[in-house]
Enzyme design. Structure first.
Site, PDB file in Angstrom:
ATOM      1  N   GLU A 351       7.715 -11.282   1.119  1.00 19.77           N
ATOM      2  CA  GLU A 351       7.144 -10.619   2.299  1.00 19.77           C
ATOM      3  C   GLU A 351       5.964 -11.393   2.899  1.00 19.77           C
ATOM      4  O   GLU A 351       4.882 -10.838   3.074  1.00 19.77           O
ATOM      5  CB  GLU A 351       6.700  -9.193   1.909  1.00 19.77           C
TER       6      GLU A 351
HETATM    7  C1  TNX Z   1       8.844  -4.572  -2.116  1.00 20.10           C
HETATM    8  S1  TNX Z   1      10.399  -6.589  -3.286  1.00 20.10           S
HETATM    9  C2  TNX Z   1       7.932  -5.417  -2.726  1.00 20.10           C
HETATM   10  C3  TNX Z   1       6.797  -4.857  -3.436  1.00 20.10           C
HETATM   11  C4  TNX Z   1       6.759  -3.366  -3.352  1.00 20.10           C
HETATM   12  C5  TNX Z   1       8.142  -2.798  -3.513  1.00 20.10           C
HETATM   13  C6  TNX Z   1       8.186  -1.304  -3.513  1.00 20.10           C
HETATM   14  C7  TNX Z   1       9.127  -7.338  -3.421  1.00 20.10           C
HETATM   15  C8  TNX Z   1       9.226  -8.582  -4.103  1.00 20.10           C
HETATM   16  N1  TNX Z   1       8.068  -6.772  -2.882  1.00 20.10           N
HETATM   17  O1  TNX Z   1       5.608  -5.409  -2.921  1.00 20.10           O
HETATM   18  O2  TNX Z   1       5.920  -2.908  -4.359  1.00 20.10           O
HETATM   19  O3  TNX Z   1       8.947  -3.262  -2.463  1.00 20.10           O
HETATM   20  O4  TNX Z   1       9.455  -0.832  -3.803  1.00 20.10           O
END
Ligand code: TNX
Length: 565
Positions: A351
């Site tokens: 992200e």
């Molecule tokens: C996505 S998937 C995230 C996390 C969050 C999670 C909550 C990923 C590598 N990053 O930062 O905690 O979703 O479900």
């Protein structure tokens, strides 16, 4: 890699289980031990047969006869809690299969054999039990340990009590079985987010013990995020001085000293579990950015953050900050690597919404170069596959949705699909000589709500549903090879079940979300694809549930399983 052909595959596993259960009933008159029917093991062994003979009974005459390099340590790890549970002395003696003296196993003994010539792979083992004793054989200590975890599930659930006043009425029976087992995937992880809410060392050790029961062999610690930095770094003390004081919701913070982390690593190693430390970069870095102004492009420290948004923080790619950023990367990653005996270091990469694409590519290069310089193999979330200059062999960690993800009525209202670029980013790791760890959010994210009853044991609203809701059955039905289109079995290093802790503050809430769905992912990761069978799994969960009850795990007694009272 997988030498499953050395085990003639048992063709009708389910039918055999039923038949063998009847055989057990017939031969012992004890189909029901203290309210728990002997139903088998989770994850399902590659081959499992209940034999015709009489069961083994563990008595105070039992010794653990350790044969071969590394067997003694495994025997001691098994013996310590077993002594507490049974009150038996359970001495560990060095065995010699050739001799005919006290070093030869007797019918009252457990014989634990490491035999490099057994050709069972690093984690394979055989287990044979009956009136003549119990014998576990493996080619390596890891496999021997995993065999003892099967034995643990074959024993009455009271074996989990650290108090010998709770001995089972029927005695310490082990059914007569014959098992030949090995894992489908080499990497079977529990990912634990200790950044959003901190998890104390002792609670992590408890979790490691339960992971071992399920033959999970990697603890992935998500050590840093916007809301907290959880590992002491000597060269950058404010990472924990400032960066560890926060958590989601403002309930306080916490961090692991280096000695704490070593305790976790050592406890894991005794259970043949590898710790994979994750430092999430270049996004998810607000805690670091709040601790050190020089990591920010504008030279101003960020405010600490205790909310649940993602994608707003980033390391600075500006050359004017390169000295500080690169020194930070080198110091942090080398200290983490130095503390970590395992082969992997995870550098996050998910992200990166607050990082311009070119800056992201630049930072990925600098991050993965610094990580590879530690001598470890780098693991990164699939977004880093946007770079075609990853260190050779970098492992991709895919977290987006399964390719086949379809909206079900109980899922969130807006359409959810994998991002179009995610699959290509995942494949980029394969093209660069790496493999994949698969952790799709709609199937393996244990912070996703159960659809039918979101409230946890404390009455709290637990979990999220941004990717999906996930039932036990949906977790179990997951086919890793279909997660991303076009995967070969050999592309897959393994699987991970993730628990993100934005909504999870207490151990009971953690356990409620994690168990029993983690058992489904453990079976997906361990058992041969063609041995999986949902009805059999539910039946075997009854036994696992009794062990979890004895351990005091506040797992969710989901419907459809005949949980023991
Ligand atoms: C996505 S998937 C995230 C996390 C969050 C999670 C909550 C990923 C590598 N990053 O930062 O905690 O979703 O479900």
């Amino acid at each position: 890699m997988h030498r499953r052909s050395t085990f003639p595959r048992f063709p009708f596993v389910a039918a055999a289980l039923v038949g063998a259960l009847l055989a057990l009933t017939a031969c012992t008159g004890e189909p029901d031990r203290n309210g728990v029917v002997v139903t088998g093991i989770v994850p399902a062994p590659a081959e499992f047969e209940l034999a015709d003979g009489s069961p083994f009974t563990l008595t105070d005459a039992a010794r653990l006869v350790a044969v071969g390099g590394g067997a003694r340590a495994v025997a001691e790890t098994f013996a310590a809690p077993a002594r507490a549970a049974t009150g038996f002395p359970l001495p560990v003696v060095d065995g010699d299969a050739e001799a005919s003296d006290d070093s030869t196993a007797r019918s009252t003994d457990l014989e634990l054999v490491v035999d490099a010539d057994a050709a069972l792979g690093n984690e394979g083992y055989t287990l044979v039990s009956g009136a003549d004793g119990v014998r576990i054989t493996a080619s390596a200590p890891a496999g021997l340990f995993l065999g003892t975890q099967s034995l643990r599930q074959l024993l009455p659930a009271e074996i989990e009590h650290a108090d010998a006043t709770r001995s089972p009425d029927g005695g310490w029976l082990v059914p007569a079985v014959s098992i030949a087992d090995e894992p489908r995937f080499a990497y079977r992880a529990s990912l634990v987010d200790v950044a959003r809410n901190f998890i104390a060392v002792d609670d992590v050790l408890d979790h490691l013990d339960r992971m071992a029961l399920l033959k999970l062999n990697v603890l992935h610690l998500h050590l840093t995020d916007d809301q907290g930095w959880r590992l002491q770094i000597d060269a950058w003390p404010e990472l924990t001085g400032v960066g560890a004081s926060t958590s989601v919701g403002g309930g306080g913070g916490g961090f692991y000293t280096k000695d704490d982390y070593r305790r976790i690593v050592d406890y894991a190693a005794e259970r043949f579990i590898t710790v994979v430390p994750e430092i999430d970069l270049p996004g998810h870095t607000n805690a670091a950015l709040s601790a050190y102004p020089e990591l920010n492009c504008d030279g101003v420290a960020r405010e600490p953050y205790e909310g649940v948004e993602v994608g707003f923080s980033s390391l600075c790619a500006d050359p004017a900050r390169a000295e500080a950023t690169d020194r930070f990367l080198a110091d942090v990653l080398s200290e983490v690597a130095e503390l970590t005996p395992g082969p992997w270091i995870h550098v996050g990469g998910d992200e990166p919404l607050a990082t311009e694409h070119d800056d992201f590519l630049d930072l990925v290069g600098r991050i993965t170069t610094a990580a590879a310089a530690t001598g470890k193999t780098v693991i990164a979330y699939h977004e880093m596959g946007a770079s075609s200059e990853l260190p050779p062999g970098t492992i991709g960690h895919y977290w987006d949705l399964t390719a086949a993800h379809e909206m079900a009525p109980n899922r969130r209202d807006e359409p959810v699909r994998p991002y179009p670029e995610s699959a290509g980013q995942a494949r980029s790791f394969l093209e660069q000589g790496g493999r994949l760890v698969l952790a799709p959010a709609d199937t393996t994210y244990l912070d996703m709500m159960y659809p039918d009853r979101p409230a946890g044991p404390l009455g709290t609203e637990l979990g999220t549903r941004w990717a999906s809701t996930i039932t036990l059955e949906e977790a179990y039905a997951w086919r890793p090879e279909e997660t991303v289109e076009g995967l070969e079995e050999s592309d897959i290093l393994g699987v991970a079940a993730s628990i993100w802790t934005e909504t999870i503050e207490t151990v009971p809430d953690f356990e409620f979300m994690v168990f029993p769905r983690i058992a489904a992912i453990a079976e997906v990761g361990w058992s041969p694809a063609d041995a999986r069978d949902e009805a059999g799994f539910r039946t075997r969960l009854v036994t696992l549930g009794a062990h979890l009850d004895a351990l005091g795990v506040a797992y969710r007694k989901v419907g459809g399983v005949d949980w023991a009272e």
